[in-house]
Design a protein around this motif. Structure first.
Motif, PDB file in Angstrom:
ATOM      1  N   PHE A   1      -1.834  -7.400   3.284  1.00 48.03           N
ATOM      2  CA  PHE A   1      -0.703  -8.059   3.916  1.00 48.03           C
ATOM      3  C   PHE A   1      -0.907  -9.564   3.775  1.00 48.03           C
ATOM      4  N   TYR A   2       0.055 -10.359   4.265  1.00 50.80           N
ATOM      5  CA  TYR A   2       0.017 -11.799   4.040  1.00 50.80           C
ATOM      6  C   TYR A   2      -0.138 -12.575   5.337  1.00 50.80           C
TER       7      TYR A   2
ATOM      8  N   GLU B   1      -1.051  -0.291   0.509  1.00 48.71           N
ATOM      9  CA  GLU B   1      -2.337   0.401   0.598  1.00 48.71           C
ATOM     10  C   GLU B   1      -2.776   0.882  -0.777  1.00 48.71           C
ATOM     11  N   HIS B   2      -4.076   0.736  -1.046  1.00 48.06           N
ATOM     12  CA  HIS B   2      -4.662   1.216  -2.298  1.00 48.06           C
ATOM     13  C   HIS B   2      -6.009   1.853  -1.998  1.00 48.06           C
TER      14      HIS B   2
ATOM     15  N   GLY C   1       0.788 -17.506   3.124  1.00 46.19           N
ATOM     16  CA  GLY C   1       0.965 -16.811   1.873  1.00 46.19           C
ATOM     17  C   GLY C   1      -0.304 -16.344   1.202  1.00 46.19           C
ATOM     18  N   ASN C   2      -1.438 -16.419   1.894  1.00 44.23           N
ATOM     19  CA  ASN C   2      -2.669 -15.845   1.356  1.00 44.23           C
ATOM     20  C   ASN C   2      -2.631 -14.335   1.525  1.00 44.23           C
TER      21      ASN C   2
ATOM     22  N   GLY D   1      -1.539  -9.740  -9.018  1.00 48.23           N
ATOM     23  CA  GLY D   1      -2.390  -8.574  -8.919  1.00 48.23           C
ATOM     24  C   GLY D   1      -1.863  -7.577  -7.903  1.00 48.23           C
ATOM     25  N   LEU D   2      -2.769  -6.788  -7.336  1.00 54.14           N
ATOM     26  CA  LEU D   2      -2.375  -5.791  -6.344  1.00 54.14           C
ATOM     27  C   LEU D   2      -1.622  -6.448  -5.196  1.00 54.14           C
ATOM     28  N   ALA D   3      -0.569  -5.774  -4.759  1.00 50.10           N
ATOM     29  CA  ALA D   3       0.266  -6.267  -3.662  1.00 50.10           C
ATOM     30  C   ALA D   3       0.818  -7.655  -3.966  1.00 50.10           C
ATOM     31  N   ASP D   4       1.003  -7.958  -5.254  1.00 52.18           N
ATOM     32  CA  ASP D   4       1.488  -9.263  -5.699  1.00 52.18           C
ATOM     33  C   ASP D   4       0.573 -10.408  -5.274  1.00 52.18           C
TER      34      ASP D   4
END
Length: 228
Positions: free
Chosen positions: A99-100, A88-89, A104-105, A173-176
């Protein structure tokens, strides 16, 4: 010149598995489906799930963001936390959760104003680019405005009414999340021929379709100009 995002296509390995994820986890309605793709509705934007059997393939490792109402954010968080490891951001006063999907997107659900219920829009797509300045030039020629640049990593955010593109030179980036590779977008423009004329000197290819003009941008992403 670009006024709206009409579709985002994602490449998936198993069409039945991917479509079940989006129907069951995010309650997206089906617009149409075939043996090679399933088209789901995210407000005014179509989310296309596509097997890699033809060109364009659809984006790989794509990070994108969907709109949900502020009043439902906590419910979405609680529901998805039962099955996913959420990240969360907060951006200003708006919260987003990440989430993914099965391929994997990186899916982002972000708070938005409005009275619509459920997922009601697609407001951001990330593209991986080789040279940030070159990609900025291409998309600003199409009317997108630069609204932010990264201070710690090479990225640029461009916006039009209702949606944004983020251009990332390769990084996590954010959340990998990763920038999308060979992304396929449809965008609304007033005049597809005029849009083509604006960028024709920098596109990799041009293809005229029944409903628009498809080009490949300098990084190989597919962008289709449709009238609207």
């Amino acid at each position: 010149m670009i006024s709206a995002l009409r579709w985002l296509a994602l490449e998936v390995k198993r069409l039945d598995h991917a479509s079940a994820f989006y129907r069951e986890q995010l309650a997206l309605d089906t617009v149409r489906e075939s043996e090679s793709e399933v088209v789901l509705s995210a407000g005014e934007t179509d989310l296309v799930l596509r097997r890699p059997s033809a060109i364009p393939r659809g984006g790989l490792h794509t990070h994108y963001a969907l709109s949900i109402p502020v009043s439902e954010y906590d419910d979405w968080y609680d529901q998805l936390a039962e099955s996913f490891d959420l990240d969360e951001h907060t951006f200003g006063s708006a919260r987003s959760l990440y989430f993914y999907d099965p391929d994997g997107n990186c899916v982002e659900l972000g708070e938005s104003d409005g009275e619509e219920s459920g997922v009601h829009g697609l407001f951001e797509v990330v593209l991986e680019v080789e040279e940030l300045a070159r990609a900025e030039s291409f998309y600003t020629e199409l009317g997108l405005e630069i609204v932010d640049r990264g201070s710690e990593r090479r990225r640029t955010r461009l916006a039009a009414d209702g949606f944004a593109l983020e251009l990332w030179e390769p990084h996590l980036g954010l959340a990998d999340a990763r920038g999308g590779v060979h992304v396929d977008l449809g965008v609304a423009v007033e005049d597809p021929d005029a849009a083509l004329d604006t960028v024709v000197g920098s596109v990799r290819s041009v293809e005229r379709l029944d409903d628009g003009i498809r080009v490949r941008d300098p990084d190989g992403h597919f962008v289709t100009f449709v009238e609207g």
